[in-house]
Design a protein around this motif. Structure first.
Motif, PDB file in Angstrom:
ATOM      1  N   ARG A  54      16.806 -62.334 -30.146  1.00  0.00           N
ATOM      2  CA  ARG A  54      16.272 -60.934 -29.610  1.00  0.00           C
ATOM      3  C   ARG A  54      14.933 -60.570 -29.669  1.00  0.00           C
ATOM      4  O   ARG A  54      14.522 -59.608 -29.651  1.00  0.00           O
ATOM      5  CB  ARG A  54      17.249 -60.232 -30.911  1.00  0.00           C
ATOM      6  N   TYR A  55      14.056 -61.649 -29.540  1.00  0.00           N
ATOM      7  CA  TYR A  55      12.615 -61.435 -29.598  1.00  0.00           C
ATOM      8  C   TYR A  55      12.161 -61.021 -28.029  1.00  0.00           C
ATOM      9  O   TYR A  55      12.531 -61.698 -27.173  1.00  0.00           O
ATOM     10  CB  TYR A  55      11.895 -62.878 -30.056  1.00  0.00           C
ATOM     11  N   ASP A  56      11.409 -59.879 -28.107  1.00  0.00           N
ATOM     12  CA  ASP A  56      10.931 -59.538 -26.980  1.00  0.00           C
ATOM     13  C   ASP A  56       9.259 -59.757 -26.683  1.00  0.00           C
ATOM     14  O   ASP A  56       8.654 -59.190 -27.307  1.00  0.00           O
ATOM     15  CB  ASP A  56      11.006 -57.636 -26.693  1.00  0.00           C
ATOM     16  N   TYR A  57       8.982 -60.796 -26.032  1.00  0.00           N
ATOM     17  CA  TYR A  57       7.771 -61.192 -25.753  1.00  0.00           C
ATOM     18  C   TYR A  57       6.917 -60.177 -25.199  1.00  0.00           C
ATOM     19  O   TYR A  57       5.538 -60.504 -25.480  1.00  0.00           O
ATOM     20  CB  TYR A  57       7.825 -62.598 -25.059  1.00  0.00           C
ATOM     21  N   GLN A  58       7.247 -59.082 -24.706  1.00  0.00           N
ATOM     22  CA  GLN A  58       6.218 -58.159 -24.111  1.00  0.00           C
ATOM     23  C   GLN A  58       6.138 -57.213 -25.233  1.00  0.00           C
ATOM     24  O   GLN A  58       4.960 -56.402 -25.087  1.00  0.00           O
ATOM     25  CB  GLN A  58       6.918 -57.520 -22.827  1.00  0.00           C
ATOM     26  N   LYS A  59       7.130 -57.109 -26.349  1.00  0.00           N
ATOM     27  CA  LYS A  59       6.742 -55.828 -27.020  1.00  0.00           C
ATOM     28  C   LYS A  59       6.664 -56.156 -28.690  1.00  0.00           C
ATOM     29  O   LYS A  59       6.081 -55.639 -29.222  1.00  0.00           O
ATOM     30  CB  LYS A  59       7.995 -54.757 -26.824  1.00  0.00           C
ATOM     31  N   ASP A  60       7.382 -57.433 -28.869  1.00  0.00           N
ATOM     32  CA  ASP A  60       7.371 -57.704 -30.282  1.00  0.00           C
ATOM     33  C   ASP A  60       6.477 -58.612 -30.822  1.00  0.00           C
ATOM     34  O   ASP A  60       5.920 -59.314 -30.113  1.00  0.00           O
ATOM     35  CB  ASP A  60       8.982 -58.313 -30.592  1.00  0.00           C
ATOM     36  N   GLY A  61       6.063 -58.231 -31.992  1.00  0.00           N
ATOM     37  CA  GLY A  61       5.156 -59.479 -32.642  1.00  0.00           C
ATOM     38  C   GLY A  61       6.067 -60.227 -33.707  1.00  0.00           C
ATOM     39  O   GLY A  61       7.141 -60.268 -33.789  1.00  0.00           O
ATOM     40  N   PRO A  62       5.383 -61.218 -34.121  1.00  0.00           N
ATOM     41  CA  PRO A  62       6.109 -62.240 -34.972  1.00  0.00           C
ATOM     42  C   PRO A  62       6.941 -61.845 -36.158  1.00  0.00           C
ATOM     43  O   PRO A  62       7.985 -62.139 -36.515  1.00  0.00           O
ATOM     44  CB  PRO A  62       4.930 -63.224 -35.370  1.00  0.00           C
ATOM     45  N   ASP A  63       6.636 -60.360 -36.621  1.00  0.00           N
ATOM     46  CA  ASP A  63       7.334 -60.102 -37.833  1.00  0.00           C
ATOM     47  C   ASP A  63       8.584 -59.389 -37.176  1.00  0.00           C
ATOM     48  O   ASP A  63       9.257 -58.924 -38.275  1.00  0.00           O
ATOM     49  CB  ASP A  63       6.440 -58.862 -38.345  1.00  0.00           C
ATOM     50  N   ALA A  64       8.785 -59.277 -35.994  1.00  0.00           N
ATOM     51  CA  ALA A  64      10.092 -58.952 -35.504  1.00  0.00           C
ATOM     52  C   ALA A  64      11.375 -59.969 -35.446  1.00  0.00           C
ATOM     53  O   ALA A  64      12.508 -59.739 -35.508  1.00  0.00           O
ATOM     54  CB  ALA A  64      10.030 -58.637 -33.836  1.00  0.00           C
TER      55      ALA A  64
END
Length: 167
Positions: A54-64
């Protein structure tokens, strides 16, 4: 702990992140070579990460990435901690009173590092690349897409930043 190389406060974050990784490696009983190259869960970190879907490489940081998933799961399995909060808490307790001698004591010796790097990386070993039969060292490897390569670079930098910002 005094930072160097970058303007405050970033330099402290990066330097503390490097110390946190060294501390994690020391605490795990494994080596830095294991940390970066082993594919065995609990022995390595980098190559045991199962991407969080569910990680969005464009919007999320590692804390996601939630505890028990992705890089956090791989890191906790490597260090033996039940959660990232448990890691942060134990590292923070150590770091608050750590002296220069304490930091030097957790580092691998020059001799150990030289021994680990004296042999070629064996990509055919079961622990490092179980699908090595597709490895063709003489053929050109395709270049990663710019967005993928950028995402991997950002993820590495963000892992260090998350370790530091959480202290």
């Amino acid at each position: 702990i005094r930072g160097g190389g970058l303007p405050p406060p970033q330099k402290l974050f990066y330097d503390t992140g490097a110390i946190a990784i060294a501390w994690a490696i020391n605490k795990s009983g494994n080596t830095s070579k294991d940390f970066w190259t082993s594919k065995t869960e609990g022995t390595g970190f980098w190559n045991t990460i199962v991407p969080y879907d569910r990680y969005d490489y464009q919007k999320d940081g590692p804390d996601a990435c939630p505890d028990g998933m992705g890089w956090k799961r791989a890191f906790c399995n490597f260090t033996g901690h039940g959660s990232m909060n448990a890691f942060y808490s134990e590292f923070d307790t150590w770091a608050r009173t750590a002296t220069e001698a304490d930091v030097l004591a957790i580092l691998e010796s020059d001799t150990d590092v030289e021994t680990m790097t004296a042999t070629k990386f064996d990509v055919t070993s079961d622990d490092h690349l179980k699908d090595a039969k597709i490895f063709k060292p003489c053929s050109a490897l395709p270049s990663p897409s710019p967005s993928h390569a950028h995402s991997l670079s950002m993820l590495s930098a963000l892992i260090i930043a998350v370790l530091c910002f959480s202290l």
